[in-house]
Design a protein around this motif. Structure first.
Motif, short mmCIF file in Angstrom:
data_model
loop_
_atom_site.label_atom_id
_atom_site.label_comp_id
_atom_site.label_asym_id
_atom_site.label_seq_id
_atom_site.Cartn_x
_atom_site.Cartn_y
_atom_site.Cartn_z
N ARG A 159 -7.03 -3.14 4.64
CA ARG A 159 -7.25 -4.02 5.80
C ARG A 159 -8.73 -4.07 6.18
NH1 ARG A 159 -2.78 -6.09 8.05
NH2 ARG A 159 -0.78 -5.10 7.62
N GLN A 160 -9.41 -2.94 6.05
CA GLN A 160 -10.84 -2.92 6.35
C GLN A 160 -11.61 -3.80 5.35
OE1 GLN A 160 -12.59 1.02 6.20
NE2 GLN A 160 -14.18 0.43 7.65
N CYS B 249 0.84 -1.20 0.00
CA CYS B 249 0.00 0.00 0.00
C CYS B 249 0.87 1.26 0.00
CB CYS B 249 -0.91 -0.01 1.22
SG CYS B 249 -1.97 -1.48 1.29
N MET B 250 0.51 2.21 -0.82
CA MET B 250 1.32 3.41 -0.99
C MET B 250 1.22 4.40 0.16
SD MET B 250 3.06 2.70 -3.41
CE MET B 250 3.45 2.55 -5.11
N LYS C 155 -8.99 -11.30 8.48
CA LYS C 155 -7.92 -12.15 7.95
C LYS C 155 -6.64 -11.38 7.68
CE LYS C 155 -10.12 -12.18 3.43
NZ LYS C 155 -10.76 -13.03 2.48
N SER C 156 -6.71 -10.04 7.58
CA SER C 156 -5.50 -9.27 7.32
C SER C 156 -4.91 -8.65 8.58
CB SER C 156 -5.78 -8.16 6.30
OG SER C 156 -6.54 -7.12 6.88
N ASP C 157 -5.58 -8.78 9.71
CA ASP C 157 -5.09 -8.20 10.96
C ASP C 157 -3.72 -8.77 11.30
OD1 ASP C 157 -7.40 -6.76 11.15
OD2 ASP C 157 -8.32 -8.03 12.68
N GLY C 158 -2.75 -7.89 11.36
CA GLY C 158 -1.41 -8.30 11.73
C GLY C 158 -0.70 -9.14 10.70
N HIS C 159 -1.31 -9.36 9.57
CA HIS C 159 -0.70 -10.21 8.54
C HIS C 159 0.31 -9.40 7.74
CE1 HIS C 159 -0.15 -13.21 5.50
NE2 HIS C 159 -0.95 -14.03 6.15
N THR C 160 1.49 -9.94 7.58
CA THR C 160 2.59 -9.20 6.94
C THR C 160 2.48 -9.15 5.43
OG1 THR C 160 3.95 -11.18 6.93
CG2 THR C 160 4.21 -9.69 8.80
N LYS C 161 1.55 -9.87 4.83
CA LYS C 161 1.43 -9.79 3.38
C LYS C 161 0.87 -8.43 2.95
CE LYS C 161 -1.54 -12.32 0.99
NZ LYS C 161 -2.34 -13.47 0.57
N VAL C 162 0.22 -7.70 3.87
CA VAL C 162 -0.27 -6.34 3.61
C VAL C 162 0.64 -5.39 4.38
CG1 VAL C 162 -2.20 -4.74 3.88
CG2 VAL C 162 -2.66 -7.17 3.40
N PHE C 163 1.29 -4.48 3.67
CA PHE C 163 2.16 -3.52 4.35
C PHE C 163 2.31 -2.25 3.53
CE2 PHE C 163 4.83 -6.31 1.82
CZ PHE C 163 5.75 -5.46 1.22
N LYS C 164 2.86 -1.22 4.16
CA LYS C 164 3.07 0.06 3.50
C LYS C 164 4.37 0.04 2.71
CE LYS C 164 2.66 2.70 6.99
NZ LYS C 164 2.61 3.79 7.92
#
Length: 162
Positions: A97-98, A87-88, A103-112
């Protein structure tokens, strides 16, 4: 195939620039057959449109192709379809995440994206749609995409050694 999704607000400036730059870096390292990239936006204002003129102009200046890149919106299925969701900015990360829910809470596959460049003291890639500074964004994107590629290679190497 390892997959990366870059996400910004409208999917016409930052994320398509990152997608094109990352694809070019994959080609230069001869890795386009094992890693793929895409981009999407959290908003729906520009669906189906090509990248912003400023992004296209900059990519053309550097000889980076952007054929086939068209704005689309992030979908809930993207969570399962992509290994890395980059994410930019903070708002994009929050919105993604919303959308993905617990399923994305604290998951490292989603990051800035800026987590890839910790030495630069900013949380977000500035939006050139508002600032007009496409060159600054290109510099960040170019550095960050290279780091992301290194990160992916290192993580994949660690998985094969385990």
């Amino acid at each position: 195939m390892i997959s990366v999704l870059f996400v910004c607000l409208g999917n016409i400036c930052r994320s398509p620039m990152a997608e094109a730059v990352f694809r070019q870096q994959l080609k230069e390292r001869q890795m386009e057959h094992i890693i793929e990239a895409d981009s999407a936006g959290t908003g729906d204002w520009h669906l189906g449109k090509p990248p912003h003129e400023g992004t296209r102009s900059l990519l053309e200046r550097y000889g980076i192709p952007y054929d086939g890149i068209r704005a689309r919106q992030v979908r809930i299925d993207d969570y399962n379809d992509y290994d890395y969701i980059v994410c930019m900015d903070s708002n994009n990360e929050r919105d993604v995440r919303q959308l993905f829910g617990s399923k994305s809470d604290g998951h490292t596959k989603v990051f800035k994206f800026m987590e890839l460049l910790p030495e630069i003291k900013t949380d977000d890639v500035p939006d050139p749609y508002y600032t007009g500074n496409f060159d600054e964004v290109y510099d960040l994107v170019s550095q960050g995409c290279s780091r992301l590629l290194d990160k992916i290679c290192e993580e994949q190497l660690n998985r094969t050694e385990a």
